[in-house]
Design a protein around this motif. Sequence first.
Motif, mmCIF file in Angstrom:
data_model
loop_
_atom_site.group_PDB
_atom_site.id
_atom_site.type_symbol
_atom_site.label_atom_id
_atom_site.label_comp_id
_atom_site.label_asym_id
_atom_site.label_seq_id
_atom_site.Cartn_x
_atom_site.Cartn_y
_atom_site.Cartn_z
ATOM 1 N N GLY A 1 -1.080 -3.683 -2.311
ATOM 2 C CA GLY A 1 -0.341 -2.900 -2.866
ATOM 3 C C GLY A 1 1.167 -3.052 -2.941
ATOM 4 O O GLY A 1 1.872 -3.558 -3.873
ATOM 5 N N ARG A 2 1.698 -3.087 -1.803
ATOM 6 C CA ARG A 2 2.904 -3.597 -1.680
ATOM 7 C C ARG A 2 3.561 -4.664 -2.391
ATOM 8 O O ARG A 2 4.585 -4.924 -3.023
ATOM 9 C CB ARG A 2 3.391 -3.837 -0.438
ATOM 10 C CG ARG A 2 4.741 -3.771 0.365
ATOM 11 C CD ARG A 2 4.714 -4.199 1.791
ATOM 12 N NE ARG A 2 3.981 -3.172 2.655
ATOM 13 C CZ ARG A 2 4.570 -2.053 3.147
ATOM 14 N NH1 ARG A 2 5.791 -1.675 2.548
ATOM 15 N NH2 ARG A 2 3.966 -1.084 3.763
ATOM 16 N N THR B 1 -0.215 -3.283 7.387
ATOM 17 C CA THR B 1 0.602 -3.543 6.185
ATOM 18 C C THR B 1 1.750 -4.278 6.696
ATOM 19 O O THR B 1 2.436 -4.386 7.907
ATOM 20 C CB THR B 1 0.923 -1.892 5.757
ATOM 21 O OG1 THR B 1 1.510 -2.335 4.471
ATOM 22 C CG2 THR B 1 2.097 -1.293 6.597
ATOM 23 N N TYR C 1 5.607 2.827 -1.927
ATOM 24 C CA TYR C 1 5.804 3.664 -1.216
ATOM 25 C C TYR C 1 6.881 4.804 -1.303
ATOM 26 O O TYR C 1 7.076 5.774 -0.454
ATOM 27 C CB TYR C 1 5.602 3.151 0.236
ATOM 28 C CG TYR C 1 4.327 2.616 0.570
ATOM 29 C CD1 TYR C 1 3.033 3.265 0.340
ATOM 30 C CD2 TYR C 1 4.026 1.321 0.365
ATOM 31 C CE1 TYR C 1 1.952 2.638 0.654
ATOM 32 C CE2 TYR C 1 2.852 0.539 0.757
ATOM 33 C CZ TYR C 1 1.741 1.135 0.711
ATOM 34 O OH TYR C 1 0.706 0.588 0.985
ATOM 35 N N GLU D 1 -7.071 -5.207 -1.960
ATOM 36 C CA GLU D 1 -6.430 -3.835 -2.163
ATOM 37 C C GLU D 1 -4.864 -3.958 -2.093
ATOM 38 O O GLU D 1 -4.341 -3.121 -1.444
ATOM 39 C CB GLU D 1 -6.967 -2.945 -1.262
ATOM 40 C CG GLU D 1 -8.314 -2.530 -1.373
ATOM 41 C CD GLU D 1 -8.848 -1.645 -0.299
ATOM 42 O OE1 GLU D 1 -7.957 -1.509 0.673
ATOM 43 O OE2 GLU D 1 -10.228 -1.216 -0.444
HETATM 44 C C1 LIG Z 1 -7.323 1.066 2.863
HETATM 45 C C2 LIG Z 1 -5.808 0.550 2.295
HETATM 46 N N1 LIG Z 1 -6.079 -0.144 1.350
HETATM 47 C C3 LIG Z 1 -4.972 -0.710 0.945
HETATM 48 C C4 LIG Z 1 -3.686 -0.422 1.411
HETATM 49 C C5 LIG Z 1 -2.510 -0.953 0.697
HETATM 50 O O1 LIG Z 1 -1.611 -1.826 1.498
HETATM 51 P P1 LIG Z 1 -0.316 -2.581 1.108
HETATM 52 O O2 LIG Z 1 0.444 -1.944 0.497
HETATM 53 O O3 LIG Z 1 0.099 -3.016 2.420
HETATM 54 O O4 LIG Z 1 -0.954 -3.774 0.377
HETATM 55 C C6 LIG Z 1 -3.515 0.541 2.238
HETATM 56 C C7 LIG Z 1 -2.364 1.006 2.885
HETATM 57 O O5 LIG Z 1 -2.161 1.676 3.756
HETATM 58 C C8 LIG Z 1 -4.616 1.139 2.904
HETATM 59 O O6 LIG Z 1 -4.708 2.015 3.800
#
Ligand SMILES: Cc1ncc(COP(=O)(O)O)c(C=O)c1O
Lengths: 368, 480, 90
Positions: free
Chosen positions: B315-316, B223, B410, B313
Motif C-alpha cells: 500500500g504505502r 508495515t 494512510y 498487498e
Molecule cells: C493485511 C494487510 N495487507 C496490506 C497492508 C498494507 O500495508 P503497507 O501499506 O505497509 O504496504 C496492511 C496494512 O496494515 C495489512 O494489514
Amino acid sequence: MGMEPRIVQDWRRWNVAVTGVNAHVESPGPGCAVARCLRECADFKGTVIGLGYDVLDAGLYARDYCHGGYLVPYPSAGKEVLLERILQIHEIERLDAIIPCLDAEIQNFIAIKGELARLGIRMLLPNRMQFLLRAKDHLGAFCQSVDVLAPESRTITNPAFFETCEAEGWEYPFVVKGIFYDAGIAHTAAEARLIFNRLVNTWGYPVLVQKLIRGDEFNLSAIGDGKGGLHGAVMMRKRGLTEKGKAWAGVTVVDKDILEMASKLVKGLSWCGPLEVEVMKGHDGKIYLIEINPRFPAWIYLSHAAGRNLPVALIRTLAGETDLQLPEARSGTFFIRYAQEIIVELPQFESMMIDGGIPSVETLLNAS
Amino acid sequence: MNNNHKVSVWEPPFIQPHRVGAINKFGNRGAKENVMREIFGVSIDDLVDQFGSPVFVTSEHQLRMNVRKIRRVFERRYNQVIHGWSYKTNYTGAICRILHQEGSWAEVVSAFEYEKARSLGVPGNRIIFNGPHKSKAILERAIAEGAYLQADHMDELKMIEQIASEQDRIVKIGIRINFDTGFTEPWSRFGFNLESGQANEAVKRISMSPHVRLTGLHSHIGTFIMEPRAYGEQVKTMCRFMRDLDDIDHINIDTLDIGGGFPSKNALQRVYLPPDQAVPDINEYADAVCDALVEETRYLEQSGRALPRLIIESGRAIVDDAQVLITSVVGTKRLPDGRRAAILDAGTNLLFTSYWYNHQVQMTREPGGVYEDTVLYGPLCMNIDVVRQSIQMPPLVYGDRLVVSPVGAYNNTQWLQFIEYRPNVVLVHEDTNVSVIRRAENLAVMNAQDEMPAHLSYRTMADEGSLPSGKTTREHLIRR
Amino acid sequence: MIEKMDTLLQRICVDGRLAKLAVSETGFIFDPQTGQSFTLNQTGLLALDLLKRGNSLEMTAQYMSDEYEVTMDVASSSLEAFLYQLGRYL
Ligand SMILES: Cc1ncc(COP(=O)(O)O)c(C=O)c1O
C-alpha cells in the motif's frame, strides 16, 4: 558551482579535510588523531581542515592539528545538505581530499562521492553494499559466509525482549549496542532498558544485543584497496579501559591470527578504504569478531608512532601510489590517552557560532 | 558570511542564549534548493486559488509509475504476481480506479471496504478479503460473489463453513498465519500462530469440512519494514509450511500472499539516517522475496507441478509519494524556550502520519532570513497537534504556503473529522489537468448524518412558544 | 506600562550592564559578568544597538517601525517583550 577542478598531483601539498574532530574526554572521535598523523608526517606540507558537528569540537580550534575548522550538517540531515556545505567549504579551502571518520556520516559521503570527485575532491570509501554488509545488523550473516567467529547477536526494536530473553537463551549479562555507536553491558532487564532507551534516543532503531565474550580485546586498523587486499595493518591490544569500554591505554602487537582474520574479512568484502577490526581473544583461545568500523579508529596516532602512518598511507593511495612500501609496525609501542585543554579566544568562538567556520588562511597568516 | 542585514522580513527582536550541547548552525539545515513553486507540474498558487488551503494534491502519473514499477520488479523475478491494492492505505475512489485500471485487485478488510470495491466495479473474484472483522452479512455476499477470503480466526472459519454449507458450495480460502521472522516484531494478534500449533489446528478444522478447501496462505509481517531479509525469512517459513501441508495432509496450496509493508521514502521518527540512506530499494525486497520463493519451490518445479501465485498487498510504497499536502501559515510565535513556531491550517487531523513520520516540509517562495529550529503546529486545540516537532525553517509569515510530503498513505483514510472540515483532495491528471476527487466537507455534509429527536427540534432560542410547556425559550433557560 | 518598562530599562543599564555587553555586528553577544553568550536576530541587534546608545523606548520603537515598515503598535509591543527577555537574562 562553476568551479574548475584543481587537480594537485602531489599529496604533500594537499588540503585535506578530516571529520570527527570532537575530542570529548570520555570518547574522542578519530579526527584529531588522523589530523595529527598528517601534520606530524615530515613530508606533508599541505593544510588540514577539521570538520565538526558542534562548536565545542576541539579540533575546530586545535591549531596543532587543524589549520582551519568548519561546522557541517548532522548526518541525519542527508546528503544534499552535506554536499551543499562541502561545496561552500571547498570554495574557501579548495579541498583535495576528505577523510570521513564517523560511522554515521559514511553513507552520506558515499552518496556524494561522484559529485565530489568531479570537483577534484578524493575519498577512499567502500561502496554502499560493502558498507552495509559489515553493518552491525548484517555482521553475523557476513561472518558466517567467510567462516569467521562472531558472538551471537540480534536486532531488537521492542524492549519487552529484555523480560523474556532469558527463556530464549539470552542470559544476562550481555551487550546492548546502538546501530552506529555506543554500547553498554546489561546485567538486568532494568539496566538493559535504560541502555536501550539511551541508544534509541540518540541513534534510533534498531538496537542490537550481542552475547558477551570474555577475554582480551585487540584492535586492528588497516586500509583495504577495494580489490581484496589489506595494507598496512597495525594491531593494538587494549591495556586500560574507560568505564565505557574505550581504550585509554594500549600497546602495539603483532598477531598473525588476528591479521589472518582481518585479511579474510577485507577480502570477503573487497573493502575499500580505512577500517578498524575489533576482536576479542576469548578465554577459550578462539578469536571472535566484535565489529568492523568503516574508518580509522581514535587510537590511529599509534600507527604513526609505530612507523606505519596510516592516514598518510591513505592520502598517498588517493594520490595514485600503488606501492606504498610501508615499514613493519613496531610492536611494544604504548599509548596513554590524556586530556588537555586548548585555549579558544572569544573571536574564534564567535566565528564558529555565527559563521560556522574559521578559514585556514587565518592560521597560515598568523604563522607567517 | 552573514547576510541577515539585507533581509527586511520583520521578525520581533529576539535574543537567544547559547546552551551547551549540539550547537551547530548547519546542524539540521534543510537543503537550499528546496523551494517548490510547482507540484506535479502544476503551480501551487493556482492550486490553492482554485481549491483552497489546505488541499491534498495527488499525481495520477506517479501513482501509475509506482504500481507499474513494483509489478515489473517482482514479475522480472517470478512468474505469477498479483498486486492487491490495500484499500485502507487510501480508498479515495479515483485512486482505487487508477490502480484497478493498472490491473491491481482490491484488498479489503471490512464490509465498507468490500462494498466500496464492488461499487467501483471490481468483480468479486478480484477481491481479496482480509481482516479480523467480517460480519455474517458481508461474508454471505462475498462468498456468493466469489471473493477470495483469508480467515483470521476460528470463529470466522466456522462462519465461513456454515455459510458455504447454506449456499451449498465449496469455498476455497486462505488462512492468515503469523510467526517470528527473527527480524521484525511478530504481529501475533492477526491470524493463526504457527509456532504454537494454532495454524495446524485451523488446517485440521478446514480439512474436516466438506464445504471449505484450504488453497492459500497469507501473512503480513508489519508495515514500513526496513529489513528486506525479513521477507526472505517470511517466504521461507510460508513455503516450508506449504510443503508440510503437501507432504503430510496432501493439501495443495496455490496462493501465497505475503501482505504489504514495503516502506516508502518517508522519514520515520527515531530512524537516524534520512530515508535516502535508511530505506532499501524495492529491488532488494523483490530479491529477498523471489530468491526465497524460487529456492523453496524448486521441488514443485522439479516434479513438474504448478508454482503458487504470489500476491503482494503493498500500500504505502505505491501511494505515499503520489500525494502531497499544501498548507498555509495562519500565525507565527516565539515559544518561551526561544524556538520559532508557526501554526498551520492543517494538523494531525489531516496528517495522522505526523505521529510517526518527520514529513518533509518545503517552502514555496524564496526564503529570506536566518534558518532556525521551528515547531509546526496544526490548528486543533490539542497539545499533541504537531506536524513537525523540530525543523530548520527561515522566518515564516502569515499566508506562507508550505508543501508537506509524502502524505499519500494512510492520511485520506485515517484523518480525523475533528474540529475542522476535511479539505479537497485533487488529482493532477497525466495531461496536468486537475480535478477534485474528494470534495471538501461543509456544514451540509457534517449535518447530514445528524438526526434531531422531536423534543429538540425547535430551531433557535428565538423560536418562542415552540417549547412543549408553552414557556418561552428564555424562561425555560432561566428556570434551569 | 511604559513606566514599568522604563524602570526595567534602567535596571539593565545600572553599572553600565548593557554597555558592558560585547556585541558584535554579527549578532553575537558575550556577557562578561556571567560568561554566557547569546545570538541576536537582526531586529534584536538593531534594538539593542539603539538602546545601548541611550535612545528611549519610544524612540527605539519609532526607529524600528520606520526601518521595517511595521506599525508603531507592533514595534513597541515586540520591543517590550524583548526588554523583558533581556531582563531575564541580564
Ligand atoms: C493485511 C494487510 N495487507 C496490506 C497492508 C498494507 O500495508 P503497507 O501499506 O505497509 O504496504 C496492511 C496494512 O496494515 C495489512 O494489514
